[in-house]
Structures are given as structure tokens and as C-alpha cells.
Design a protein around this motif. Structure first.
Motif, PDB file in Angstrom:
ATOM      1  N   ARG A   2      78.976  61.229 -94.104  1.00 35.36           N
ATOM      2  CA  ARG A   2      80.006  62.253 -94.096  1.00 35.36           C
ATOM      3  C   ARG A   2      80.642  62.391 -92.717  1.00 35.36           C
ATOM      4  O   ARG A   2      79.965  62.534 -91.712  1.00 35.36           O
ATOM      5  CB  ARG A   2      79.401  63.600 -94.520  1.00 35.36           C
ATOM      6  CG  ARG A   2      80.458  64.676 -94.751  1.00 35.36           C
ATOM      7  CD  ARG A   2      79.760  65.955 -95.206  1.00 35.36           C
ATOM      8  NE  ARG A   2      80.735  66.990 -95.487  1.00 35.36           N
ATOM      9  CZ  ARG A   2      81.372  67.131 -96.628  1.00 35.36           C
ATOM     10  NH1 ARG A   2      81.158  66.267 -97.601  1.00 35.36           N
ATOM     11  NH2 ARG A   2      82.230  68.111 -96.824  1.00 35.36           N
ATOM     12  N   SER A   4      83.253  64.384 -89.977  1.00 40.75           N
ATOM     13  CA  SER A   4      83.537  65.788 -89.686  1.00 40.75           C
ATOM     14  C   SER A   4      84.736  65.878 -88.756  1.00 40.75           C
ATOM     15  O   SER A   4      85.057  64.939 -88.030  1.00 40.75           O
ATOM     16  CB  SER A   4      82.318  66.464 -89.044  1.00 40.75           C
ATOM     17  OG  SER A   4      81.995  65.841 -87.816  1.00 40.75           O
ATOM     18  N   ALA A 136      81.250  70.121 -89.069  1.00 44.57           N
ATOM     19  CA  ALA A 136      79.794  70.025 -88.988  1.00 44.57           C
ATOM     20  C   ALA A 136      79.184  71.421 -88.993  1.00 44.57           C
ATOM     21  O   ALA A 136      79.772  72.359 -88.439  1.00 44.57           O
ATOM     22  CB  ALA A 136      79.389  69.276 -87.720  1.00 44.57           C
ATOM     23  N   ARG A 140      80.715  75.338 -87.615  1.00 50.72           N
ATOM     24  CA  ARG A 140      81.471  76.083 -88.613  1.00 50.72           C
ATOM     25  C   ARG A 140      81.910  77.456 -88.132  1.00 50.72           C
ATOM     26  O   ARG A 140      83.061  77.840 -88.296  1.00 50.72           O
ATOM     27  CB  ARG A 140      80.646  76.222 -89.894  1.00 50.72           C
ATOM     28  CG  ARG A 140      80.714  74.989 -90.777  1.00 50.72           C
ATOM     29  CD  ARG A 140      79.838  75.152 -91.993  1.00 50.72           C
ATOM     30  NE  ARG A 140      79.948  73.992 -92.866  1.00 50.72           N
ATOM     31  CZ  ARG A 140      79.125  73.753 -93.882  1.00 50.72           C
ATOM     32  NH1 ARG A 140      78.148  74.600 -94.130  1.00 50.72           N
ATOM     33  NH2 ARG A 140      79.300  72.677 -94.627  1.00 50.72           N
ATOM     34  N   VAL A 200      87.751  63.942 -94.797  1.00 52.66           N
ATOM     35  CA  VAL A 200      87.022  64.736 -95.784  1.00 52.66           C
ATOM     36  C   VAL A 200      87.246  64.180 -97.172  1.00 52.66           C
ATOM     37  O   VAL A 200      86.345  64.159 -98.007  1.00 52.66           O
ATOM     38  CB  VAL A 200      87.461  66.214 -95.726  1.00 52.66           C
ATOM     39  CG1 VAL A 200      86.689  67.041 -96.732  1.00 52.66           C
ATOM     40  CG2 VAL A 200      87.227  66.744 -94.331  1.00 52.66           C
TER      41      VAL A 200
END
Length: 437
Positions: A2, A4, A136, A140, A200
Motif C-alpha cells: 500500500r 501513502s 499512513a 492521519r 490510492v
């Protein structure tokens, strides 16, 4: 694996928030004042329109769930901004019709605020879901504070600019100013979102987690979580207290202090400037003491709520004192303490957004956005209707504003107690997290 967002991507999302705030300012601040003082409507009429746009935002969980089900959220953001811009311009046109055809103008305003509510719900919920899923976990809360600060900056800049350009007031000048604000906001959003979701989007297409829950199952999961329930209640009560002065501050400045439309709009901008400074100071304070001492929700939120209560008590005194009271400093102080408590709540919202087993960020942000929308609608409407009711009973505008500001101060005191109760269910510092910037 993933990906970020980096800080530049977070700033770009903040520019979208700023654009939303700039367009909403036209409808909820500028037109509210004009409808009451320049066009002679009862304060409850624009308050009802603003409340209606919050009612429309009850659809936020639906927008969020829809973006959860798709591969990309960007179309939801852009579509929402288009609806928001159209609604803002329709609301301006409806306002200019009030002298010639009041019933037609009000009917068009209802339609306009429907578009505004739908646009804010679609664009705002999807944008926050992008933020929550693309940043991440350790960033946030800080990212949320950054984007919220930029939204306030958008309100401050647009309010200050509009206030300077509106004097002397004419309907043609109003249309030109509103069109300029909407055009710039939509353009900034399109540029900011260009290619932003690629990282994303790739991550979401490659996710192996089980598919999103149905809408009903998603809501059930959220409200079965004690932490989510407590946080939803806190958001509702604190935002109810936060919003009560929104629709009466500019009429208060005009009726009690004799300010022009441009001056009262600038005063509203000063309040939002105070919010901005409060967020920055609180965020820096959270960073400075992180790791050195336990920083609990109650510290930041209680200070913000207690300071807001004191500032509102000052405005209640100003309503009786009249010209000569340092109203600008008082309003700036109110904004500062509002911003102080808001940062911790925003950080918590982002931290809890990805906590679901099957519910994803869109629907969870939608639920908390709905709690905020209901509180904002009730707060703004009750403040305006309360002023109208007391004015009709007493014939004194100052007395009406005194009572409502005092009531709002009491709500902030209650919010401080509720914040302490919510904080007691969490480990020290957990609610604020990394909300420093």
C-alpha cells in the motif's frame, strides 16, 4: 504494497477543503446577513435554509458507501464540487429576487440549498475518505489538522476578499463576487485532484481484504462499537455548541454595532482567522509535548470549550454594552478557542476512520459527518429562532443576543464535561494522537 500520500499530496487535499469552505461561506455567512438586514427577512428564514442544507447532508453515509464500493473517489469529489458551486450561484440569484418576488426567491433558495447540501456531502465525505485511506496511520491526525486548517484559511481568505469587494453593496457586485469565488474554487479543486488518487487507486484495486459490507451492515458494525458510539455523541454535542453563533454573529454585528455588510463579513473572517490560529497553536503544542508528558483529550478539549464559554459570555455582555466593546478582539478569542478543541476531535476522527473490520473509511466518515451536520443544523437554526423569539417578546435585540450567547456558553461547559467522560475511556494521549503539525 500500500502506498501513502506525502505532505504535498496532503496539501493538495487541503486545497480541496479550502475550496469547499470558500463556497459554503457564501451561502451560510454572506447571504444570511444580506437576507436579514438588506432584504428584511426574519432571521429564521436563512437559518431554516442553512438547516435544510444540513438535513440534506444526512445522506453523507450513502455518498461515503457509494465511494467505498467504487474503484475511485475522485469523480465523487468533482461531482460534489460541481453541485456545490451550482447551488451557491443559485442561492445568490434567489437572494437578488427577494425584493421583486419574495415567494419565488425563497422557493429557488430551497432548491439551491438542496444542491449545496448534496455537494458538500458528496465532495467532503469522499475527500476525507481519500485522506483517511491514503495517509499512513502515524500521519492521519496531523494530516487531518493540516487540511482542516487549510479549509479555515479558505473561509478566511474568501470572507475577507468578499467583504472588501462588496462595499458599497449592489446586487451586481454580489453576483460578480460570488461568481469569482465559485470559479476559483472549482478550478483549484480540479487542479488539486488531477492524478492525486493514482497511488490510492492502485492500492484499492489490489486489496485482498474481504469486500465492503452492505450499507445496513456497515451502520450496524459502527454502532456496535462502544468507542464509535461515544465519539459520535461527543461530535454531536460539541458541534451543537460550536455552531449556535454561526447564523447570528453577522446580524448581531449589524443590529447592535451598526456594521455594514462588508464590515460584518470581515468580522466573520476574523473569527475564522482565530479558529485557524487556535488550531495551529494547539497542533504545535501537541507536537512539542508529545513523548514528554501524557497529553489527553480532556486537556485540549476542556481548555477550548472553557475558553469558548468565556468568550461567549463576553459577547453576551457586549450585547448589553453596545458600541465601545472590543467586539473584534472578543470574536477573535472565540475563534481561537473553537480551533483549540476542534483539532483534537479531527485527529480522533481520522484515527478511528480505518478501524472497522468490514466498514471502510467512506461510510465511517459519513456517519460522523452526519452527526456534525445534524448538530450544525440544529445549532444554527435554534440560535436564529431563539433570537427572533426573544426579540418578538421583548422588542430588544440586545436582550435576545444576550440570552442566546449565554445559552451557547452553557452548552460549551457541558461539552467540556462530556469530553472528560469520553477521554476517561481512552488511554492518555490516545485521542489527540499525532495531531500536531
Amino acid at each position: 504494497m500500500r502506498s501513502s500520500f506525502g505532505w504535498w499530496s496532503i496539501v493538495r487535499l487541503g486545497a480541496v477543503q479550502a475550496s469547499i469552505g470558500a463556497m459554503v461561506m457564501i451561502a451560510t455567512s454572506l447571504l444570511n446577513r444580506l437576507m436579514v438586514l438588506e432584504y428584511g427577512l426574519a432571521a429564521g428564514v436563512p437559518a431554516g435554509l442553512v438547516a435544510w442544507h444540513y438535513v440534506v447532508q444526512l445522506s453523507r453515509p450513502v455518498w461515503g458507501h457509494g465511494s467505498d464500493m467504487g474503484r475511485r473517489r475522485t469523480p465523487w469529489v468533482l461531482g460534489g464540487m460541481a453541485m456545490l458551486g451550482l447551488g451557491a450561484l443559485m442561492a445568490v440569484h434567489a437572494t437578488t429576487m427577494l425584493d421583486t418576488s419574495r415567494s419565488t426567491g425563497i422557493a429557488l433558495a430551497v432548491l439551491a440549498f438542496t444542491f449545496i447540501g448534496a455537494g458538500v456531502g458528496a465532495a467532503g465525505t469522499s475527500m476525507l475518505a481519500i485522506l483517511a485511506s491514503g495517509v499512513a496511520p502515524e500521519r492521519r491526525a496531523a494530516a487531518a489538522a493540516t487540511t482542516w486548517i487549510m479549509m479555515v484559511m479558505g473561509i478566511v481568505i474568501s470572507a475577507g476578499t468578499a467583504g472588501a469587494l462588496l462595499d458599497p453593496y449592489t446586487e451586481a457586485r454580489l453576483v460578480n463576487v460570488a461568481t469569482g469565488v465559485v470559479g476559483v474554487a472549482v478550478l483549484v479543486t480540479c487542479v488539486a485532484m488531477l492524478g492525486l488518487e493514482n497511488k490510492v487507486g492502485v492500492a484499492r484495486r489490489g486489496e485482498t481484504a474481504e469486500p465492503p459490507a452492505s450499507f445496513a451492515d456497515a451502520l450496524r458494525e459502527i454502532f456496535q462499537e462502544p468507542e464509535a458510539r461515544r465519539f459520535t455523541l461527543f461530535i454531536f454535542v460539541s458541534m451543537l455548541a460550536y455552531s449556535m453563533q454561526d447564523l447570528i454573529l453577522e446580524p448581531f454585528a449589524g443590529m447592535v454595532f451598526g456594521m455594514t455588510p462588508g464590515q460584518s463579513t470581515s468580522l466573520s473572517g476574523l473569527q475564522h482567522g482565530g479558529v485557524l490560529i487556535g488550531m495551529i497553536v494547539t497542533g504545535i503544542g501537541g507536537s512539542a509535548f508529545a513523548g514528554r508528558m501524557p497529553v489527553e483529550l480532556r486537556v485540549w478539549t476542556m481548555l477550548g470549550c472553557l475558553g469558548s464559554a468565556l468568550a461567549l459570555a463576553g459577547l453576551a455582555m457586549a450585547a448589553g454594552y453596545g458600541p465601545g466593546w472590543p467586539v473584534a478582539a472578543n470574536v477573535a478569542a472565540l475563534g481561537f478557542f473553537n480551533g483549540a478543541f476542534a483539532v483534537s476531535a479531527i485527529g480522533s476522527m481520522m484515527g478511528l476512520a480505518g478501524a472497522g473490520k468490514r466498514t471502510r473509511e467512506g461510510v465511517r466518515m459519513g456517519v460522523w459527518g452526519t452527526a456534525q451536520a445534524i448538530a450544525f443544523g440544529l445549532g444554527g437554526l435554534s440560535g436564529a429562532l431563539g433570537v427572533d423569539a426573544v426579540r418578538n417578546l421583548t422588542g430588544e435585540a440586545g436582550t435576545a443576543f444576550q440570552l442566546i450567547f449565554a445559552l451557547e456558553a452553557g452548552l460549551f461547559l457541558f461539552s467540556a464535561m462530556l469530553a472528560m467522560r469520553v477521554a476517561s475511556h481512552k488511554r492518555p494521549g490516545a485521542f489527540l494522537g499525532t495531531a500536531g503539525i
